[in-house]
Design an enzyme around this catalytic site. Structure first.
Site: not given
Lengths: 301, 157
Positions: A249, A254
């Site tokens: 990410c 994430r």
């Protein structure tokens, strides 16, 4: 601690990695259980937390203060000791934003091989939505002995060179970009709310498919069911549970969430999180980048 | 920096900076939490016209702000600052609370003279992380831009 026998969790590949809010509520205060809160917002814990929960901060505690890296074995042992965590404790982590930062903490715990670490399905939002008790009282935990275990970066962590090796494989090995569609296409060089984690170039790693991390979360912040997750990652994206997958990410948080989904909920056997992610790749010299909505490929020149 | 961290700031803001710096680091977080609690709610008249508020993209949680200058186009006019930030974003609310307590009611010209690096002077970098502090810099930047526009001060940028 016992496993949560909840039927939704039982469908997942590794149900022992998740607990539900009722399971946790029934076991608060048990010996051998430590509850940790890991939030994006550094003050959220102070506004009220699960009774007995200990705060852990991804930024100020799990990162090395100087080098861009995680704490080392001695640092992790000292942190665990200080928080009153033993190597044989069951650690349940929860947090804000659909457990985004909780998953990041769990991934770091996994680098150190902490044997029993689980997420609270739905995180902080689920606990509060059900009107369960909270407190602002910070528990006094006595320090424990925690062994110095060297971090193992070889299994679930990928570095830039690993990604380059992925790209060099003529058969192709899957890369999953979990950022927003605008970051994937290159329209944005940072998330709407995170300009300080920007990059000089926008786009994605050649060949990476776009599966924003939040697709794995239901509206209430809990993980989607196994069938729904298989629909996204296996049927729609065609990822094989035996494939050598790298997820990335912006700074690796994430993609920790996606790493958790692929590894523990769907049972993929070889998933690594590239924590250098776009803040490294999008700033690195002479690495290949693709812009636009298609995965694309490395242009040989 | 010691001793000069607040010399060039308006009195209320200088007091806040001094309070933060006088505390051990752990307690600075508690003080930030107090500011988050003291942030006044958005007045009803503005809640109904929310599209007038400006989103602050640098914050990690949705935060909106608006500056009112009355009478307008007058650099000596006092400014009114209004924020809208969710309860589940106490750090962001804390930054907004500091700026509210430090700047609300000051003449526009004084607000424009506030240096951009105030967030770095609070001594919060290691407790909060520099990454999170940038949200406050984003608020200050937008406040000053709105003040410049609404007080009729030609913009340097």
């Amino acid at each position: 601690m016992d496993r949560d026998p909840d039927p939704k969790l039982a469908q997942y590949a590794h149900p022992e990695r998740l607990v539900t809010t009722p399971w946790l509520a029934d076991r608060l205060g048990s010996d051998g259980l430590v509850v940790l809160e890991s939030d994006e917002d550094v003050l959220l814990y102070e506004t009220g937390h699960v009774p007995g929960a200990v705060k852990i901060d991804w930024f100020t505690e799990l990162n090395d203060p100087v080098t861009r890296d995680y704490v080392d074995g001695a640092g992790f042992a000292a942190l665990m000791s200080d928080k009153g965590i033993s190597r044989d404790d069951t650690v349940v982590i929860y947090g804000d934003k659909s457990n985004w930062w909780a998953a990041y903490a769990l991934w770091v715990f996994t680098l150190f091989g902490h044997p029993d670490v689980r997420l609270l399905d739905g995180g902080r939002a689920a606990w509060l939505a059900e009107g369960r008790p909270t407190t602002t009282e910070v528990p006094e935990r006595r320090p424990r002995e925690y062994p110095v275990v060297e971090r193992d970066d070889s299994v679930i962590r990928a570095f830039k060179d690993d990604v380059l090796a992925h790209l060099a494989d003529p058969d192709g090995r899957p890369l999953v970009d979990v950022r927003s569609p605008q970051e994937y296409t290159g329209e944005r060089t940072h998330m709407p709310d995170y300009p300080q984690e920007g990059a000089l170039r926008g786009g994605h790693i050649p060949g990476a498919v776009s599966v924003p991390w939040a697709r794995a979360a239901a509206a209430d912040g809990r993980f989607r069911t196994r069938a729904e997750l298989e629909g996204i990652y296996q049927h729609e994206q065609g990822l094989s549970p035996r494939a050598d997958v790298i997820a990335y990410c912006r700074i690796g948080e994430r993609s920790s969430h996606t790493w958790f989904v692929l590894t523990h909920l769907l049972g993929f056997s070889q998933v690594r999180n590239y924590d250098g992610s776009w803040t490294e790749w999008g700033n690195a010299v002479r690495v290949p980048i693709v812009t636009g909505a298609e995965p694309g490929k490395v242009e040989r020149r | 920096m010691t001793g000069t961290a607040s010399d060039d700031l308006p009195e209320a803001l200088a007091g806040i900076v001094d309070d933060f710096r006088a505390m051990p680091e752990r307690q600075r977080l508690e003080l930030l939490l107090e500011f988050s609690r003291e942030l006044p709610p958005l007045p009803e008249r503005l809640a109904t016209q929310h599209d007038r508020l400006e989103p602050v993209a640098e914050c990690r949680s949705p935060l909106y702000l608006i500056v009112e200058v009355d009478p307008p186009a007058t650099p000596a006019s006092p400014i009114r600052l209004h924020f809208d930030a969710p309860a589940e974003a106490p750090t962001t609310r804390g930054f907004a609370g500091i700026l509210h307590a430090g700047l609300d009611g000051l003449p526009a010209a004084d607000v424009l003279a506030v240096p951009e690096d105030v967030p770095q002077r609070l001594g919060l970098a290691s407790a909060v992380s520099p990454l999170r502090l940038s949200g406050m810099a984003g608020m200050l930047f937008r406040i000053k831009r709105q003040v410049r526009e609404k007080a009729g001060v030609p913009g340097a940028r």
